[in-house]
Design a protein around this motif. Structure first.
Motif, PDB file in Angstrom:
ATOM      1  N   ALA A 146      19.126  35.186 -73.481  1.00 43.95           N
ATOM      2  CA  ALA A 146      20.018  34.404 -74.341  1.00 43.95           C
ATOM      3  C   ALA A 146      19.236  33.687 -75.436  1.00 43.95           C
ATOM      4  CB  ALA A 146      20.806  33.401 -73.502  1.00 43.95           C
ATOM      5  N   LEU A 147      18.082  33.139 -75.092  1.00 39.70           N
ATOM      6  CA  LEU A 147      17.257  32.438 -76.076  1.00 39.70           C
ATOM      7  C   LEU A 147      16.768  33.396 -77.158  1.00 39.70           C
ATOM      8  CD1 LEU A 147      15.739  29.901 -77.059  1.00 39.70           C
ATOM      9  CD2 LEU A 147      13.878  30.550 -75.494  1.00 39.70           C
ATOM     10  N   LEU A 148      16.336  34.572 -76.758  1.00 44.37           N
ATOM     11  CA  LEU A 148      15.889  35.562 -77.735  1.00 44.37           C
ATOM     12  C   LEU A 148      17.037  35.954 -78.670  1.00 44.37           C
ATOM     13  CD1 LEU A 148      13.690  37.815 -75.431  1.00 44.37           C
ATOM     14  CD2 LEU A 148      12.876  36.421 -77.353  1.00 44.37           C
ATOM     15  N   ALA A 149      18.218  36.146 -78.115  1.00 44.40           N
ATOM     16  CA  ALA A 149      19.367  36.518 -78.935  1.00 44.40           C
ATOM     17  C   ALA A 149      19.701  35.419 -79.947  1.00 44.40           C
ATOM     18  CB  ALA A 149      20.571  36.802 -78.046  1.00 44.40           C
ATOM     19  N   GLU A 150      19.473  34.180 -79.542  1.00 45.33           N
ATOM     20  CA  GLU A 150      19.791  33.043 -80.408  1.00 45.33           C
ATOM     21  C   GLU A 150      18.739  32.799 -81.492  1.00 45.33           C
ATOM     22  OE1 GLU A 150      19.756  28.198 -79.994  1.00 45.33           O
ATOM     23  OE2 GLU A 150      20.308  29.362 -78.235  1.00 45.33           O
ATOM     24  N   LYS A 151      17.446  32.937 -81.134  1.00 47.03           N
ATOM     25  CA  LYS A 151      16.392  32.468 -82.036  1.00 47.03           C
ATOM     26  C   LYS A 151      15.505  33.546 -82.648  1.00 47.03           C
ATOM     27  CE  LYS A 151      15.859  27.774 -81.316  1.00 47.03           C
ATOM     28  NZ  LYS A 151      14.992  26.814 -81.899  1.00 47.03           N
ATOM     29  N   ALA A 152      15.466  34.713 -82.066  1.00 46.48           N
ATOM     30  CA  ALA A 152      14.535  35.744 -82.537  1.00 46.48           C
ATOM     31  C   ALA A 152      15.283  36.804 -83.344  1.00 46.48           C
ATOM     32  CB  ALA A 152      13.830  36.397 -81.345  1.00 46.48           C
ATOM     33  N   THR A 153      14.531  37.558 -84.128  1.00 46.15           N
ATOM     34  CA  THR A 153      15.132  38.657 -84.873  1.00 46.15           C
ATOM     35  C   THR A 153      15.473  39.789 -83.896  1.00 46.15           C
ATOM     36  OG1 THR A 153      13.050  39.837 -85.262  1.00 46.15           O
ATOM     37  CG2 THR A 153      13.668  38.128 -86.880  1.00 46.15           C
ATOM     38  N   PRO A 154      16.358  40.697 -84.283  1.00 47.48           N
ATOM     39  CA  PRO A 154      16.670  41.831 -83.396  1.00 47.48           C
ATOM     40  C   PRO A 154      15.422  42.643 -83.023  1.00 47.48           C
ATOM     41  CG  PRO A 154      18.321  41.667 -85.123  1.00 47.48           C
ATOM     42  CD  PRO A 154      17.234  40.674 -85.465  1.00 47.48           C
ATOM     43  N   GLU A 155      14.505  42.815 -83.963  1.00 48.40           N
ATOM     44  CA  GLU A 155      13.274  43.554 -83.676  1.00 48.40           C
ATOM     45  C   GLU A 155      12.429  42.824 -82.632  1.00 48.40           C
ATOM     46  OE1 GLU A 155      10.333  43.555 -86.828  1.00 48.40           O
ATOM     47  OE2 GLU A 155       9.740  45.602 -86.300  1.00 48.40           O
ATOM     48  N   GLU A 156      12.285  41.512 -82.791  1.00 48.72           N
ATOM     49  CA  GLU A 156      11.507  40.722 -81.831  1.00 48.72           C
ATOM     50  C   GLU A 156      12.174  40.713 -80.460  1.00 48.72           C
ATOM     51  OE1 GLU A 156       9.638  37.362 -84.807  1.00 48.72           O
ATOM     52  OE2 GLU A 156      11.700  37.140 -84.125  1.00 48.72           O
ATOM     53  N   THR A 157      13.487  40.589 -80.466  1.00 50.66           N
ATOM     54  CA  THR A 157      14.233  40.576 -79.214  1.00 50.66           C
ATOM     55  C   THR A 157      14.039  41.895 -78.465  1.00 50.66           C
ATOM     56  OG1 THR A 157      15.873  39.040 -80.097  1.00 50.66           O
ATOM     57  CG2 THR A 157      16.548  40.379 -78.212  1.00 50.66           C
ATOM     58  N   ALA A 158      14.194  43.003 -79.163  1.00 54.77           N
ATOM     59  CA  ALA A 158      14.042  44.318 -78.535  1.00 54.77           C
ATOM     60  C   ALA A 158      12.628  44.518 -78.005  1.00 54.77           C
ATOM     61  CB  ALA A 158      14.397  45.420 -79.529  1.00 54.77           C
ATOM     62  N   GLU A 159      11.615  44.170 -78.814  1.00 56.96           N
ATOM     63  CA  GLU A 159      10.236  44.365 -78.370  1.00 56.96           C
ATOM     64  C   GLU A 159       9.918  43.498 -77.160  1.00 56.96           C
ATOM     65  OE1 GLU A 159       5.734  44.675 -80.153  1.00 56.96           O
ATOM     66  OE2 GLU A 159       6.976  43.023 -80.902  1.00 56.96           O
ATOM     67  N   THR A 160      10.365  42.265 -77.169  1.00 54.90           N
ATOM     68  CA  THR A 160      10.073  41.357 -76.061  1.00 54.90           C
ATOM     69  C   THR A 160      10.775  41.799 -74.787  1.00 54.90           C
ATOM     70  OG1 THR A 160       9.751  39.540 -77.629  1.00 54.90           O
ATOM     71  CG2 THR A 160      10.092  38.943 -75.325  1.00 54.90           C
TER      72      THR A 160
END
Length: 157
Positions: A98-112
């Motif tokens: 949820a935090l990644l979806a809120e604060k990170a870019t889609p690319e960062e979210t997918a990689e993480t």
């Protein structure tokens, strides 16, 4: 692109705990004794170090580098059952997603998220389950497969 500065201390701590929680979710499913536990922990640590060198996004690079410098393995509360440990790890992964979806870019979210799944996979594949003196057995046990499925599901992979 996100950096460590885009997250408050609690959020960064949540991100920092997530790879260990992905690993712990698998370990709690099938600990494999003291030697197996050491092998599984080592596999997760190696994946984190490799990621620090190969991450594509600044967020994952900063996170992995931070972990290589300040890694600590959390201890479950005394008397916690494997199911309780898995439940707590699953909840942390949900919050991370949820935090990644809120604060990170889609690319960062997918990689993480992919990285977290790889940490869990490396943990599961670190030891053979069953067999005798290294012969026979399976690379990933059924309980570990279930745990990997949970990690992927929670992360939306």
């Amino acid at each position: 692109m996100s950096t460590k500065a885009d997250f408050n201390a609690d959020q960064w701590d949540l991100l920092r705990s997530s790879p260990l929680m992905a690993s712990i979710l698998v370990v709690a499913a099938s600990p494999s004794g003291p030697v197996g536990l050491l092998q599984k922990s080592t596999a997760a640590g190696k994946m984190i170090v490799q990621t620090a060198q190969s991450a594509q996004t600044p967020l994952l690079k900063a996170l992995a580098e931070d972990l290589t410098q300040h890694m600590s393995i959390p201890k479950p509360p005394p008397g916690a059952t494997p199911e309780q440990v898995q439940g707590a790890a699953e909840e942390i992964l949900k919050r991370t997603s949820a935090l990644l979806a809120e604060k990170a870019t889609p690319e960062e979210t997918a990689e993480t998220k992919q990285w977290l799944a790889k940490v869990a996979q490396a943990t599961a594949e670190a030891t053979k389950e069953g067999g005798f003196l290294g012969f026979g057995g399976t690379l990933v046990s059924d309980p570990e497969k279930t745990a990997l499925s949970t990690v992927n599901s929670v992360l939306g992979l």
